[in-house]
Design an enzyme around this catalytic site. Structure first.
Site, PDB file in Angstrom:
ATOM      1  N   GLY A  17       5.591   5.536  -4.008  1.00  0.00           N
ATOM      2  CA  GLY A  17       6.701   6.467  -3.884  1.00  0.00           C
ATOM      3  C   GLY A  17       8.036   5.769  -4.011  1.00  0.00           C
ATOM      4  N   VAL A 133       3.848 -11.341  -2.830  1.00  0.00           N
ATOM      5  CA  VAL A 133       4.223 -12.336  -1.821  1.00  0.00           C
ATOM      6  C   VAL A 133       5.643 -12.069  -1.356  1.00  0.00           C
ATOM      7  CG1 VAL A 133       4.547 -14.790  -1.326  1.00  0.00           C
ATOM      8  CG2 VAL A 133       2.706 -14.067  -2.856  1.00  0.00           C
ATOM      9  N   LYS A 206      -1.265 -14.969   0.613  1.00  0.00           N
ATOM     10  CA  LYS A 206       0.048 -15.273   0.032  1.00  0.00           C
ATOM     11  C   LYS A 206       0.232 -16.776  -0.156  1.00  0.00           C
ATOM     12  CE  LYS A 206       1.931 -11.203   2.350  1.00  0.00           C
ATOM     13  NZ  LYS A 206       2.769 -10.720   3.474  1.00  0.00           N
ATOM     14  N   GLY A 303       7.713  -3.113   3.094  1.00  0.00           N
ATOM     15  CA  GLY A 303       8.459  -1.867   3.079  1.00  0.00           C
ATOM     16  C   GLY A 303       8.579  -1.299   1.682  1.00  0.00           C
TER      17      GLY A 303
END
Length: 428
Positions: A17, A133, A206, A303
C-alpha cells in the site's frame, strides 16, 4: 513520449500500500528523476476485497500471485514475504522471463540470493533488494556503489527495530523484557509471534546480505551464529549503564584468512559509540573501509513509508537502466568462504549469573574463570531477589572466547547456579 516502466506488484500489505501511495503522491517527481513514468499495471494479494486505503480498481487483478511473471510488464515487485513458497516461485519465474525483480524479502535473499543473482545475470535482468535491509536506509546502495572502491574490514550494527525498541524502552524505564515485549506487540512494533525478531533471526538474514556485499563473499546465512534478547534483564541494562555501556542487539561481520565471521548477539556498547545513542525502532549500520574510514548509516528500518521509499528507489534505478550485479560483483566472483572459528577471537566480556545466596558461590565462579585462563576485571554482586537468588555480574579482561566458553562449561550443572548465565560481548 517515453514509454513508462510497467510494474506488477505482488503483495498489498503495509508496504505494498505504501508503494502505491508513494507513486501516486510523488509520481511526477519520480518520472522526472527516472526519465520515464513508473506505473503499476497489475496486482495480486490474498484478498481482493480488503480495504487497503488505496484504490486498486485501476489495476488488473491476478488471483495467482506467481502468474504475475507472465504478465506484459517490465518489472515484478515482490512484497509477499517468506524464504520459499510463492515468493521464490515468482522470483525464479520473473527472472527466467527476463523481467526485472525488486523485493523487500530478506529471508529469500539470505537463503536463495546466490541462485537468484545467477539467474538475473544469465537473463540480463535486474535483481534489486534495497528494502530487504534496514528499511529506507540506503545501506546496500551505499556499500555496493558509494564504497565500491574500498576494502571493507568490518560491517556491524543495529539491524532489528523491534529489539532496539524493547532494549531502549527497558533502559529508559527500568522495566523487564516480557512487559516491554507485550507493549511492543500492542503498539505494532512486534508480531504476535515475535520469535524471528527477539531471537535474532531477522537480523541474521540482514547481516548475511550485508556481509556478502561488503566482503564479496557468497551469502552464508547458515553460518550466522544468532542469539537474541529474551534473556536480558532490566538488571543487566542497569549494570551496563553503571559501567558506562548500553545494551544493543548487534549483527557483526568481518572476514580474513580464518574465514567469514558473522554473529548476531546482544553487546555492551560504550556510551561514546554512536550506536549507543540509537533508540526506538531505528536501525543503524557501521561499515569500516580502508580508504573511506567509518561510515554510519542510520534511519527508519521498517514501516510503510521508509520501506516503500527503498522499493521505489530500486525501480527508479531500473527505469534509468542503472543496475549491475546484485551483490556488487558477478556471482562467479563471489568467494565461497567458510565460517570462521570464533574461539580465538579476543575481547572483553560481560557474564551475568543467577546464583544461590550462600557462602562460596563467588569463589566457585572465580575458580572456574581462573582455571580456564580468564582474568576478571570487575565483579558485582547484588542483593537477594524475591526467589532467594542473587545476581552476580563479572566483566573480564580481554580473553579468547574459547576460554570464556570453557569457564561456563565448568560451571554447567553447578548447584550454586539457579539459572542460565547470560554472556554478552563488549564492543571495542
Amino acid at each position: 513520449m517515453t514509454q513508462p516502466l510497467r510494474i506488477a506488484l505482488a503483495g498489498l500489505g503495509t508496504v505494498g500500500g505504501g508503494v502505491i501511495r508513494l507513486l501516486d503522491e510523488n509520481g511526477a517527481l519520480i518520472a522526472r528523476r527516472a526519465g520515464r513514468p513508473i506505473e503499476i499495471v497489475a496486482v495480486s494479494a490474498r484478498d481482493r476485497n480488503k480495504d487497503r486505503g488505496v484504490d486498486i480498481s485501476r489495476f488488473a487483478w491476478v488471483d495467482d500471485t506467481t502468474a504475475l511473471a507472465s504478465r506484459d510488464v517490465d518489472v515484478v515487485v515482490e512484497l509477499v514475504g517468506g524464504s520459499d513458497g510463492p515468493a521464490l516461485t515468482l522470483a525464479r519465474s520473473a527472472l527466467a522471463a527476463g523481467k526485472g525483480f525488486v523485493t523487500a524479502n530478506k529471508a529469500m535473499i539470505a537463503h536463495h540470493g546466490l541462485e537468484l543473482a545467477e539467474a538475473a545475470e544469465k537473463a540480463g535482468a535486474a535483481l534489486k533488494f534495497e528494502a530487504a535491509v534496514a528499511g529506507g536506509i540506503p545501506v546496500i546502495k551505499g556499500l555496493r556503489e558509494g564504497a565500491a572502491a574500498n576494502e571493507i574490514s568490518r560491517v556491524y550494527g543495529i539491524l532489528n527495530g523491534t529489539c532496539n525498541f524493547i532494549l531502549s524502552k527497558m533502559e529508559a524505564e527500568g522495566r523487564d523484557f516480557a512487559e516491554v515485549l507485550a507493549e511492543a506487540q500492542a503498539l505494532g512494533y512486534a508480531e504476535a509471534d515475535p520469535t524471528f525478531d527477539i531471537d535474532g533471526i531477522d537480523a541474521a538474514h540482514k547481516l548475511s546480505i550485508l556481509a556478502s556485499i561488503a566482503f564479496g563473499t557468497q551469502p552464508a546465512f547458515a553460518d550466522v551464529a544468532a542469539s537474541g534478547i529474551r534473556h536480558v534483564l532490566a538488571a543487566d541494562i542497569a549494570e551496563a549503564a553503571a559501567l558506562g555501556y548500553r545494551v544493543r542487539l548487534l549483527g557483526v561481520a568481518d572476514h580474513g584468512a580464518g574465514g567469514l565471521f558473522q554473529r548476531v548477539h546482544p553487546h555492551l556498547v560504550p556510551i561514546s559509540h554512536p550506536l549507543a545513542h540509537v533508540t526506538g525502532a531505528t536501525n543503524a549500520v557501521v561499515a569500516e573501509g580502508n580508504y573511506v574510514g567509518r561510515l554510519l548509516f542510520q534511519g527508519a528500518g521498517a514501516g510503510d513509508g521508509p520501506t516503500a521509499s527503498a522499493v521505489v528507489a530500486d525501480l527508479i534505478d531500473i527505469a534509468r537502466g542503472e543496475f549491475g550485479p546484485a551483490f556488487a560483483m558477478p556471482s562467479s566472483a563471489l568467494l565461497a568462504q567458510g565460517a570462521a572459528d570464533s574461539g580465538e577471537r579476543r575481547g572483553r566480556n560481560y557474564v551475568r549469573f543467577a546464583v544461590a545466596d550462600k557462602v562460596g558461590v563467588l569463589a566457585e565462579i572465580a575458580a572456574a574463570m581462573r582455571d580456564a585462563g580468564v582474568s576478571i576485571e570487575s565483579l558485582i554482586q547484588r542483593g537477594a531477589s524475591g526467589d532467594g537468588s542473587v545476581l552476580v555480574a563479572i566483566v573480564t579482561h580481554e580473553a579468547p572466547e574459547r576460554a570464556v566458553a570453557q569457564a561456563l562449561e565448568r560451571l554447567r550443572g553447578s548447584q550454586s547456579l539457579t539459572g542460565q548465565p547470560l554472556w554478552m560481548h563488549i564492543l571495542e
